[in-house]
Design a protein around this motif. Structure first.
Motif, short mmCIF file in Angstrom:
data_model
loop_
_atom_site.label_atom_id
_atom_site.label_comp_id
_atom_site.label_asym_id
_atom_site.label_seq_id
_atom_site.Cartn_x
_atom_site.Cartn_y
_atom_site.Cartn_z
N UNK A 108 -75.61 62.17 -6.27
CA UNK A 108 -75.67 62.15 -7.42
C UNK A 108 -73.91 62.13 -7.11
N UNK A 109 -73.83 61.77 -8.87
CA UNK A 109 -72.18 62.15 -8.86
C UNK A 109 -72.05 62.51 -10.28
N UNK A 110 -70.59 63.49 -9.73
CA UNK A 110 -70.10 64.06 -11.37
C UNK A 110 -68.80 63.49 -12.09
N UNK A 111 -69.20 62.70 -12.96
CA UNK A 111 -67.99 62.45 -14.37
C UNK A 111 -67.46 63.15 -15.34
N UNK A 112 -66.26 64.00 -15.41
CA UNK A 112 -65.72 63.82 -17.26
C UNK A 112 -66.20 62.07 -17.93
N UNK B 251 -72.60 62.58 -16.37
CA UNK B 251 -71.24 62.27 -17.47
C UNK B 251 -71.21 63.28 -18.42
N UNK B 252 -70.04 64.06 -18.36
CA UNK B 252 -69.74 65.32 -18.82
C UNK B 252 -68.73 65.28 -20.24
N UNK B 253 -68.36 66.12 -20.89
CA UNK B 253 -67.72 65.38 -22.20
C UNK B 253 -67.13 64.57 -22.55
N UNK B 254 -69.16 64.05 -23.19
CA UNK B 254 -69.43 62.42 -23.16
C UNK B 254 -69.17 62.58 -25.47
N UNK B 255 -67.96 61.61 -25.97
CA UNK B 255 -67.28 61.27 -27.59
C UNK B 255 -66.42 61.96 -27.03
N UNK B 256 -65.28 62.90 -26.42
CA UNK B 256 -64.17 63.12 -26.82
C UNK B 256 -63.63 62.62 -27.44
N UNK B 257 -62.96 60.94 -26.64
CA UNK B 257 -62.16 60.42 -27.22
C UNK B 257 -62.49 58.96 -27.43
N UNK B 258 -61.83 58.65 -28.21
CA UNK B 258 -62.49 57.17 -28.41
C UNK B 258 -62.31 56.65 -27.60
N UNK B 259 -63.59 54.66 -27.97
CA UNK B 259 -63.47 53.84 -26.56
C UNK B 259 -62.47 52.98 -26.79
N UNK B 260 -61.68 52.12 -26.03
CA UNK B 260 -61.39 51.11 -26.32
C UNK B 260 -62.69 49.80 -25.68
N UNK B 261 -62.14 48.87 -26.23
CA UNK B 261 -62.93 47.73 -26.34
C UNK B 261 -63.29 47.46 -24.41
N UNK B 262 -62.90 47.76 -23.69
CA UNK B 262 -62.63 47.66 -22.63
C UNK B 262 -63.09 48.64 -22.13
#
Length: 252
Positions: free
Chosen positions: A131-135, A167-178
């Motif tokens: 398992x791996x956890x990330x914000x 993947x925790x807290x998905x969608x809180x910040x707008x993603x860049x193209x990269x």
């Protein structure tokens, strides 16, 4: 003398569980006196197996880097948030990970999304799964940095081999193209081969907009939503409810 040599040999061979089992039998002769050779050997082998399994779980939990040490036994099913014991019990079996399915947990702030996600991840480690956890924002930042220092391929290969990616807290910040491209590459590597668990304050219907680019959002969500188990939590924040209870107890 012979016994000490045997114990030392077992420990030098890293058969610590068997050595501990033998020491226990020697320390409690009356308990094991009526057992035959094969039964006593089986007890030592069981001790060794248990020790190795426990050590493996400890290593997996350390590598997972979970935000919370959430234990499945401590989950609150009484708080009115739409969490059904039977559904979650099925997820705790980790069958969905062996089937390479995903879990998507949504709901308002404070309803326990991260705790439930970490509890499922903890259980996966107990079942011998990596398992791996990330914000989410930190993973995307790490991937961006990895592009610059030449670690991107190594990092994505590590993620691709991990049984469960949280993947925790998905969608809180707008993603860049990269970042969208990086996320698509990760999901493509995992689709049908590994499992992903996502927690988000946003309902799934808003994920497409949050990703930002229609084409890439379609591709990412197609891989995430396919064969996914959805937990849509609701209700008042558990933290607020506990705070109110504490204030009520203090006022009495």
């Amino acid at each position: 003398m012979f016994t000490n040599q045997t114990l030392n040999t077992l420990r030098s061979l890293k058969l610590t569980g068997r050595a501990d089992g033998l020491e226990q039998q020697l320390a409690q002769p009356s308990t094991h006196a009526e057992l035959g050779f094969e039964e006593r050997l089986a007890l030592m082998v069981d001790r060794e197996t248990t020790r190795r399994n426990n050590n493996k779980v400890t290593r997996l939990l350390k590598a997972a880097r979970l935000k919370l040490q959430a234990h499945p036994e401590e989950i609150d099913y009484q708080h009115p948030r739409g969490l059904h014991r039977s559904q979650f019990a099925d997820l705790l079996s980790s069958r969905w990970i062996h089937q390479h399915h995903n879990v998507l947990i949504t709901g308002p702030t404070g309803c326990g999304k991260t705790y439930l996600g970490c509890a499922l991840a903890n259980q996966a480690c107990r079942h011998g799964l990596s398992v791996r956890y990330f914000r989410t924002s930190r993973l995307l930042e790490s991937l961006s940095i990895a592009h610059g220092d030449g670690r991107f391929a190594k990092l994505t290969q590590q993620l691709a081999k991990t049984d469960l990616l949280v993947l925790d807290d998905w969608g809180l910040e707008k993603m860049t193209l990269s970042q969208r491209n990086d996320l698509l590459e990760i999901m493509e590597d995992r689709h049908g081969l590994r499992s992903t668990l996502i927690t988000s304050q946003l309902p799934i219907s808003q994920w497409h907009k949050a990703i930002g680019d229609a084409t890439l959002a379609d591709a990412i969500l197609d891989r995430l939503l396919h064969n996914s188990h959805k937990l849509n939590l609701k209700g008042e924040s558990m933290r607020k409810a506990m705070s109110k209870m504490g204030q009520s107890d203090h006022s009495e």
